[in-house]
Scaffold this motif. Structure first.
Motif, PDB file in Angstrom:
ATOM      1  N   ARG A 156      37.029 -17.540  -6.966  1.00  0.00           N
ATOM      2  CA  ARG A 156      37.277 -18.777  -7.717  1.00  0.00           C
ATOM      3  C   ARG A 156      36.066 -19.123  -8.577  1.00  0.00           C
ATOM      4  O   ARG A 156      36.176 -19.416  -9.761  1.00  0.00           O
ATOM      5  CB  ARG A 156      37.558 -19.913  -6.725  1.00  0.00           C
ATOM      6  N   GLU A 157      34.923 -19.042  -7.937  1.00  0.00           N
ATOM      7  CA  GLU A 157      33.690 -19.377  -8.643  1.00  0.00           C
ATOM      8  C   GLU A 157      33.514 -18.448  -9.841  1.00  0.00           C
ATOM      9  O   GLU A 157      33.219 -18.886 -10.959  1.00  0.00           O
ATOM     10  CB  GLU A 157      32.533 -19.282  -7.642  1.00  0.00           C
ATOM     11  N   ALA A 158      33.716 -17.170  -9.620  1.00  0.00           N
ATOM     12  CA  ALA A 158      33.537 -16.187 -10.698  1.00  0.00           C
ATOM     13  C   ALA A 158      34.591 -16.385 -11.792  1.00  0.00           C
ATOM     14  O   ALA A 158      34.292 -16.252 -12.982  1.00  0.00           O
ATOM     15  CB  ALA A 158      33.630 -14.772 -10.132  1.00  0.00           C
ATOM     16  N   TYR A 159      35.812 -16.722 -11.402  1.00  0.00           N
ATOM     17  CA  TYR A 159      36.863 -16.918 -12.395  1.00  0.00           C
ATOM     18  C   TYR A 159      36.500 -18.058 -13.350  1.00  0.00           C
ATOM     19  O   TYR A 159      36.615 -17.925 -14.570  1.00  0.00           O
ATOM     20  CB  TYR A 159      38.192 -17.211 -11.694  1.00  0.00           C
ATOM     21  N   PHE A 160      36.049 -19.172 -12.794  1.00  0.00           N
ATOM     22  CA  PHE A 160      35.718 -20.303 -13.659  1.00  0.00           C
ATOM     23  C   PHE A 160      34.437 -20.049 -14.453  1.00  0.00           C
ATOM     24  O   PHE A 160      34.316 -20.439 -15.597  1.00  0.00           O
ATOM     25  CB  PHE A 160      35.591 -21.589 -12.836  1.00  0.00           C
ATOM     26  N   ARG A 161      33.486 -19.365 -13.846  1.00  0.00           N
ATOM     27  CA  ARG A 161      32.200 -19.166 -14.516  1.00  0.00           C
ATOM     28  C   ARG A 161      32.278 -18.072 -15.575  1.00  0.00           C
ATOM     29  O   ARG A 161      31.757 -18.224 -16.682  1.00  0.00           O
ATOM     30  CB  ARG A 161      31.115 -18.827 -13.484  1.00  0.00           C
ATOM     31  N   GLU A 162      32.963 -16.970 -15.248  1.00  0.00           N
ATOM     32  CA  GLU A 162      32.894 -15.818 -16.142  1.00  0.00           C
ATOM     33  C   GLU A 162      34.122 -15.636 -17.025  1.00  0.00           C
ATOM     34  O   GLU A 162      34.023 -15.101 -18.118  1.00  0.00           O
ATOM     35  CB  GLU A 162      32.685 -14.531 -15.330  1.00  0.00           C
ATOM     36  N   GLU A 163      35.269 -16.044 -16.512  1.00  0.00           N
ATOM     37  CA  GLU A 163      36.483 -15.738 -17.261  1.00  0.00           C
ATOM     38  C   GLU A 163      37.060 -16.972 -17.946  1.00  0.00           C
ATOM     39  O   GLU A 163      37.051 -17.085 -19.169  1.00  0.00           O
ATOM     40  CB  GLU A 163      37.501 -15.121 -16.295  1.00  0.00           C
ATOM     41  N   PHE A 164      37.519 -17.904 -17.150  1.00  0.00           N
ATOM     42  CA  PHE A 164      38.211 -19.049 -17.737  1.00  0.00           C
ATOM     43  C   PHE A 164      37.239 -19.993 -18.450  1.00  0.00           C
ATOM     44  O   PHE A 164      37.502 -20.437 -19.573  1.00  0.00           O
ATOM     45  CB  PHE A 164      38.976 -19.803 -16.645  1.00  0.00           C
ATOM     46  N   GLY A 165      36.121 -20.284 -17.822  1.00  0.00           N
ATOM     47  CA  GLY A 165      35.143 -21.223 -18.374  1.00  0.00           C
ATOM     48  C   GLY A 165      34.777 -20.893 -19.814  1.00  0.00           C
ATOM     49  O   GLY A 165      34.944 -21.734 -20.716  1.00  0.00           O
ATOM     50  N   PRO A 166      34.293 -19.667 -20.083  1.00  0.00           N
ATOM     51  CA  PRO A 166      33.907 -19.331 -21.449  1.00  0.00           C
ATOM     52  C   PRO A 166      35.065 -19.428 -22.452  1.00  0.00           C
ATOM     53  O   PRO A 166      34.840 -19.655 -23.630  1.00  0.00           O
ATOM     54  CB  PRO A 166      33.424 -17.878 -21.331  1.00  0.00           C
ATOM     55  N   GLN A 167      36.306 -19.284 -21.962  1.00  0.00           N
ATOM     56  CA  GLN A 167      37.450 -19.387 -22.889  1.00  0.00           C
ATOM     57  C   GLN A 167      37.710 -20.819 -23.357  1.00  0.00           C
ATOM     58  O   GLN A 167      38.344 -21.029 -24.390  1.00  0.00           O
ATOM     59  CB  GLN A 167      38.735 -18.902 -22.205  1.00  0.00           C
TER      60      GLN A 167
END
Ligand code: SF4
Ligand code: SF4
Ligand code: SF4
Lengths: 380, 150
Positions: free
Chosen positions: A221-232
Motif C-alpha cells: 500500500r505504501e509503495a503504491y501510493f508513494r511510487e505509482e499512484f501518488g506521482p500520477q
C-alpha cells in the motif's frame, strides 16, 4: 473467548451458521448481501425467514451499497427491537463503528459478523462482465484469497479481517475445508454458546497467516501510493488533470458512509453565488470552468472526513466518470490519520481527532517565531 | 524588492496575494496593538477576520488558494487563551490536517502558516506578515490561483 473450528464447505458453512442463528432464535433478523431477483447484482436484504438465508451471499463479489450506510438507515429512528445480525465487510464494519461514534448508528441489539474479505470487483466490471463466471471465480478466491481484478484499494487493503466484529468468520490459516468462528465480545460469545459452540481453538496458525498478509499489504500500500499512484496525481497540473473528468455530481459524497451530513456544505447556498461573483473569478483566472468549485469540493471533503475514511472504495464505484476518488481519499487519509495515529473503527472509546485535543501537541505544525527577524522594515 | 526578481519561481514584479486570517480577539487585538505603535505590514497582506481560529473551516482556506491567494497565514490566541476555551485547540488540529492534505496532493502545505499572536504582540503580528510575505515571494505564484479549470 470462544473460538471454534467448523469442518465442511466454507460457503455453505457460513450460510449455515447464519441460518442457525435465526433458526435457533439467537437473533430475530439478519441483514446480509443477497442476489437481486434478476440475479445480476446484489443488495443488502433484511430477512427473518431462516430458509431465505440459504440463497444469501454473505461475502458478495461487489459492494453495491456501503453496509455502514445500511445500518445507519436501519437504526436512524432508534435501535432495532429484535436482536439483528448484520453481516458486513471489514471496511463496512469500520464505517459502522465510526458512525456509532458520530451518533449515526444505534448499536444496541445489533450483532456484527464480519469475515476475511478477499476484496470486491469494481461494480462496473461486474455489471458488464459475465456474472456466472465472475461469481465462480469469486467463490474460488475464498480458498486462496487471491482475487484477480479486485478493486485497486482492495488489493492494498490492510484491515481485511473481521477482528472488530462481535463474531469473526476466519478463513485464513484454517485448513482447507474448514473455517473458524471467533467471538470477540460477550454478545458474540453468547450467540455462539446458544448454538452449542464452546471451547477455545488454537488460533496460532491463523494469527501468523493474518500477520504475514498484513505486513505485505502494508508495504504494498505504501509503495503504491508513494511510487505509482501518488506521482500520477500529485501537483497542481496532475491533480487538475485527475479531476478533469469530474462532472461535480457529488455521487462520491452521497454514497460515502462517512459523509452523513444532512446538508453537505458543498451543496449549500454558501457556494451558490450571484453571477457577478462568477464573473469576477472568471476575470481573475481568464475564464471559469463550470460546474465551479470541483477542486474545492474534493479537497474540502478531504479535510472534513479523510480522518474517518475507511478506504472502502464506494465512492470510486459510484463515480460515473472513472475518477480515482477512493484512492485519492485513501492516500490523503493515510497521511492525515498518521498525524494522530488514528485508525477509523478501531476503538469505540477512541475519539475522532477533530473532537479531541491535547493542551500540548502538534508544535511541529506551527511556525516558530524568532524575535529579531529582519524581514520587518519597521523593526529596524 | 529588487533581489526578489532573481528568486526561483518568481515572476517579474511578483506581488503575492496574501490572506491573513485573524481571530476576533487576540489576532485582531494584535493588529490593533501594532496600529497603536504605528507598525506597518505589507500592503499585499489582507486581513480576514473570523470570530475564532476554531471557526476557520478548511473551505475558507482552500477557497482562498483556489481563487487567488498565494499564501494564507493564520493567527489567533495562544493555546490556553482562547476566548471560547477550546477553539484554538480545535484549530490547531484542523490546520495540521489542512497542511497535510495539501502536502499529500503536492500542493505545498508550506503556503499555509499557523502562528499564535496575543493581543499585546503587535510586533509579532507585523513581523509575521513581513516574514510570510518574503517566504511566499521566494516560492513564487500559487499555480492553482491562476487556473480556470479548478
Ligand atoms: S471517501 Fe470513499 S473510500 Fe473513503 S469512506 Fe467514503 S466512500 Fe469509502
Ligand atoms: S463533505 Fe463535509 S459537509 Fe459535505 S457531507 Fe462530507 S463532511 Fe459533510
Ligand atoms: S468524482 Fe465522480 S462521483 Fe465524485 S463528483 Fe466527480 S464525477 Fe461525480
Amino acid at each position: 473467548m470462544v473460538a471454534v473450528k467448523i469442518e465442511g464447505n466454507r460457503w455453505e458453512g457460513f450460510k449455515g451458521f447464519l441460518r442457525d442463528l435465526l433458526g435457533e432464535g439467537a437473533v430475530g433478523a439478519v441483514v446480509v448481501p443477497y442476489p437481486v431477483p434478476a440475479g445480476d447484482s446484489f443488495a443488502h436484504l433484511l430477512v427473518k425467514e431462516p430458509s431465505r438465508v440459504d440463497h444469501a451471499w454473505p461475502v458478495a463479489p461487489v459492494m453495491t451499497v456501503q453496509g455502514g450506510r445500511v445500518v445507519s438507515r436501519l437504526t436512524r429512528k432508534g435501535p432495532v427491537e429484535v436482536p439483528t445480525v448484520v453481516v458486513l465487510r471489514p471496511c463496512e464494519l469500520a464505517a459502522m463503528r465510526e458512525l456509532i461514534k458520530l451518533n449515526q448508528v444505534k448499536p444496541q441489539g445489533l450483532l456484527t459478523v464480519s469475515f476475511d474479505c478477499p476484496g470486491a470487483y469494481p461494480l462496473r466490471s461486474y455489471l458488464e462482465g459475465n456474472g456466472e463466471e465472475i461469481k465462480a471465480a469469486f467463490l474460488n478466491a475464498l480458498k486462496d484469497f487471491r482475487l484477480a481484478g479486485a478493486r485497486p484499494l482492495c488489493q492494498v487493503c490492510i484491515r481485511f479481517t473481521g477482528a472488530w466484529a462481535d463474531i469473526e468468520v476466519g478463513f485464513l490459516g484454517a485448513p482447507q475445508g474448514s473455517f473458524y468462528l471467533i467471538a470477540h465480545t460477550p454478545q458474540g460469545e453468547k450467540a455462539l454458546e446458544a448454538l452449542g459452540y464452546t471451547g477455545q481453538e488454537d488460533l496460532a496458525e491463523r494469527e501468523k497467516a493474518v500477520e504475514e498478509l498484513t505486513a505485505s499489504r502494508v508495504s504494498e500500500r505504501e509503495a503504491y501510493f508513494r511510487e505509482e499512484f501518488g506521482p500520477q496525481v500529485a501537483g497542481p497540473e496532475a491533480l487538475l488533470a485527475t479531476f478533469h473528468n469530474c462532472i461535480n455530481c457529488h455521487n462520491c459524497m452521497r454514497v460515502c458512509p462517512i459523509c452523513f451530513c444532512r446538508e453537505c456544505f458543498f451543496e449549500s447556498n454558501a457556494l451558490k453565488v450571484a453571477p457577478h461573483n462568477y464573473l469576477m473569478r472568471a476575470r481573475r483566472k481568464g475564464g471559469l470552468r463550470f460546474m465551479p468549485d470541483t477542486l474545492l469540493f474534493h479537497t474540502g471533503r478531504m479535510n472534513h472526513m479523510s480522518l474517518s475514511c475507511v478506504s472502502c472504495g464506494a465512492c470510486e464505484d459510484a463515480c460515473p466518470n472513472a475518477v480515482p476518488v477512493s484512492r485519492l481519499f485513501a492516500m490523503v487519509g493515510d497521511r492525515t490519520r498518521a498525524i494522530f495515529q488514528y485508525e477509523p473503527g478501531r476503538d469505540l472509546e477512541e475519539p475522532i481527532p477533530f473532537l479531541d485535543y491535547r493542551e500540548e501537541e502538534l508544535q511541529e505544525w506551527e511556525e516558530p517565531y524568532i524575535q529579531s527577524t529582519t524581514h520587518c522594515p519597521s523593526s529596524l | 524588492m529588487e533581489k526578489n526578481k532573481e528568486k526561483k519561481g518568481s515572476e517579474e514584479n511578483f506581488t503575492p496575494r496574501i490572506v491573513y486570517a485573524l481571530c476576533a480577539w487576540c489576532g485582531t487585538g494584535g493588529s490593533e496593538t501594532a496600529g497603536a505603535y504605528w507598525l506597518k505590514y505589507p500592503e499585499n497582506v489582507r486581513p480576514f477576520r473570523v470570530m475564532c481560529t476554531g471557526a476557520l473551516d478548511a473551505s475558507y482556506v482552500l477557497r482562498a488558494f483556489i481563487e487567488g491567494a498565494d499564501g494564507v497565514v493564520v493567527s489567533g490566541c495562544h493555546p490556553g487563551d482562547c476566548h471560547y476555551n477550546l477553539g484554538n485547540f480545535r484549530a490547531r488540529r484542523r490546520l495540521a490536517v489542512m497542511k497535510e492534505v495539501l502536502n499529500a496532493l503536492g500542493l505545498d502545505g508550506d503556503r499555509l502558516w499557523l502562528r499564535w499572536v496575543a493581543h499585546g504582540e503587535g510586533k509579532k503580528l507585523v513581523d509575521t506578515a513581513w516574514e510570510f510575505d518574503a517566504h511566499i515571494r521566494e516560492k513564487g505564484p500559487n499555480a492553482l490561483s491562476r487556473r480556470w479549470d479548478t
